[in-house]
Design a protein around this motif. Structure first.
Motif, short mmCIF file in Angstrom:
data_model
loop_
_atom_site.label_atom_id
_atom_site.label_comp_id
_atom_site.label_asym_id
_atom_site.label_seq_id
_atom_site.Cartn_x
_atom_site.Cartn_y
_atom_site.Cartn_z
N UNK A 1 0.92 -1.18 0.02
CA UNK A 1 0.09 0.02 0.16
C UNK A 1 0.93 1.05 -0.08
N UNK A 2 0.77 1.96 -1.16
CA UNK A 2 1.53 3.35 -1.29
C UNK A 2 1.27 4.46 -0.42
N UNK A 3 2.21 4.93 0.37
CA UNK A 3 2.04 6.27 1.08
C UNK A 3 2.65 7.24 0.06
N UNK A 4 1.69 8.18 -0.06
CA UNK A 4 2.19 9.36 -0.98
C UNK A 4 1.97 10.57 -0.43
N UNK A 5 1.80 10.86 1.08
CA UNK A 5 1.76 12.15 1.78
C UNK A 5 2.07 11.55 2.89
N UNK A 6 2.24 12.74 3.85
CA UNK A 6 2.56 12.28 5.25
C UNK A 6 1.19 11.62 5.75
N UNK A 8 6.31 4.70 2.80
CA UNK A 8 6.29 5.93 3.39
C UNK A 8 7.06 6.98 2.75
N UNK A 9 6.41 7.87 2.14
CA UNK A 9 7.15 8.91 1.41
C UNK A 9 5.79 10.12 0.95
N UNK A 10 6.32 10.98 0.37
CA UNK A 10 5.72 12.31 -0.32
C UNK A 10 5.86 12.21 -1.52
N UNK A 11 4.68 12.09 -2.39
CA UNK A 11 4.82 12.10 -3.89
C UNK A 11 5.14 13.75 -4.28
N UNK A 12 5.78 13.95 -5.43
CA UNK A 12 6.18 15.02 -5.75
C UNK A 12 4.85 16.13 -6.16
N UNK A 13 3.54 15.54 -6.21
CA UNK A 13 2.58 16.58 -6.12
C UNK A 13 2.17 17.23 -4.84
N UNK A 37 12.29 19.05 -6.20
CA UNK A 37 13.59 18.23 -6.15
C UNK A 37 14.45 18.34 -4.69
N UNK A 38 13.90 19.10 -4.16
CA UNK A 38 14.38 19.27 -2.47
C UNK A 38 13.67 17.96 -1.74
N UNK A 39 12.60 17.96 -1.93
CA UNK A 39 11.97 16.62 -1.32
C UNK A 39 12.28 15.49 -1.85
N UNK A 40 12.54 15.29 -2.88
CA UNK A 40 13.33 14.15 -3.65
C UNK A 40 14.50 13.96 -2.95
N UNK A 41 15.34 14.74 -2.98
CA UNK A 41 16.64 14.50 -2.55
C UNK A 41 16.74 14.04 -0.92
N UNK A 42 15.84 14.79 -0.40
CA UNK A 42 15.75 14.52 1.12
C UNK A 42 15.26 12.98 1.51
N UNK A 43 14.34 12.65 0.66
CA UNK A 43 13.63 11.15 0.96
C UNK A 43 14.88 10.39 0.43
N UNK A 44 15.54 10.45 -0.72
CA UNK A 44 16.79 9.81 -0.99
C UNK A 44 17.53 9.46 0.10
N UNK A 45 17.66 10.22 0.95
CA UNK A 45 18.83 10.19 2.04
C UNK A 45 17.92 9.53 3.05
N UNK A 46 16.76 9.66 3.22
CA UNK A 46 16.14 8.66 4.23
C UNK A 46 16.45 7.45 3.80
#
Length: 238
Positions: A10-15, A36-41, A84-93
Motif C-alpha cells: 500500500x503506497x504512502x504518497x503524503x504524510x 512511507x513517502x511524499x509524492x512530488x504533487x 527536487x528538494x523533497x526528492x533529495x531529502x527522501x533519497x537520503x532517508x
C-alpha cells in the motif's frame, strides 16, 4: 485474494497517506505492507516535520520502502525546486535507513536521472514505478541497476503501444508489475467494468499484457514478478 493476488504493498504518497498505509498494513499483517513517502504533487508541503515523520515511519516493521517520491513535471502541482528538494531529502532517508526506494518520474527524466545517479551507490534496491518512458530512458535506469514497475499503461492501446517494443529489454529479475490503484484501470478488461477505479484484483490483466509483449507465458511472468517483489521489498511468503 480470489483473483490470486496474495500480498499487496500500500503506497504512502503524503504524510497523512503514509500513516494511513501503515495502519492498514498493521491491521492485515503479512498480507498488506506499506511505503512511507511524499509524492512530488505534495512536495510543496514537505517540511522538517514531514521528514521527521517519514524517518519515524521508516523504522516500522510493516514499512517496506521509502516513497512514493520523485519528480513530476507533467502536472507541476508543486514547484519544481520544491520537488527536487523533497526528492533529495527522501533519497537520503533511503540511504540512512537502507530501505528500498519506490520512485515516481513523469516528464522529468533529465533532472530525475541526474539526482538519482549522484546517490545511487548509497542506496539499496530502487524501482522506477509505473514506467511509461522511452527506450533510451529505460536503458538509463537499467544502467543504474533499477527495477522497473509496469502498470495498466501497457494495456492502453491509445498510449501504451510504444512499450510493447521494449518490454522484453527489461531483465526478468528486474521486472515488477503493479496496478497503481485506484488509477490506470486496465483497458483490456473483459467483460468491461463500469467504473474508473482500478483495483488489485485486476493485476492478472496487466500480467497478461506484459507477458504478451515479452513473448512469455502469463504464469511464468506472474511467478517471476512475485518472486522479484518479495525479494525487492523483503517480504516473506504467507
Amino acid at each position: 485474494q480470489a483473483a490470486g493476488v496474495a500480498q499487496i504493498v500500500v503506497t504512502g504518497a503524503s504524510a497523512e497517506g503514509a500513516e494511513a498505509a501503515l495502519a492498514l498494513a498493521r491491521a492485515h499483517p503479512g498480507i498488506l505492507h506499506a511505503t512511507a513517502g511524499v509524492h512530488p504533487h505534495h512536495a510543496a508541503g514537505f517540511t522538517d516535520d514531514t521528514e521527521a515523520l517519514l524517518r519515524e515511519l521508516s523504522e516500522a516493521g510493516a514499512v517496506v520502502a521509502v516513497g512514493e517520491t520523485g519528480l513530476d513535471y507533467c502536472r507541476d502541482f508543486s514547484p519544481r525546486d520544491a520537488q527536487r528538494e523533497a526528492f533529495q531529502r527522501q533519497l537520503q532517508i533511503g540511504a540512512d535507513s537502507g530501505l528500498p526506494l519506490f520512485l515516481h518520474m513523469r516528464d522529468a527524466h533529465f533532472d530525475f536521472h541526474a539526482i538519482l545517479r549522484a546517490v545511487r551507490d548509497q542506496l539499496s534496491d530502487v524501482v522506477v514505478h509505473c514506467f511509461t518512458g522511452s527506450r533510451d530512458e529505460l536503458r538509463d535506469y537499467l544502467d543504474l541497476d533499477c527495477h522497473i514497475g509496469i502498470t495498466g499503461w501497457i494495456c492502453d492501446e491509445r498510449r501504451g503501444t510504444h512499450m510493447q517494443d521494449y518490454l522484453k529489454d527489461i531483465p526478468a529479475e528486474r521486472l515488477l508489475v503493479e496496478t497503481d490503484a485506484p488509477y490506470l484501470k486496465p483497458r483490456n478488461l473483459r467483460p468491461r467494468v463500469k467504473t474508473h477505479r482500478n483495483e488489485p484484483c485486476w493485476l492478472p490483466w496487466i500480467v497478461a499484457a506484459a507477458a504478451a509483449a515479452r513473448g512469455e507465458h502469463p504464469a511464468y511472468v506472474a511467478e517471476r514478478t512475485t518472486e522479484n517483489a518479495r525479494r525487492f521489498f523483503r517480504i516473506g511468503k504467507l
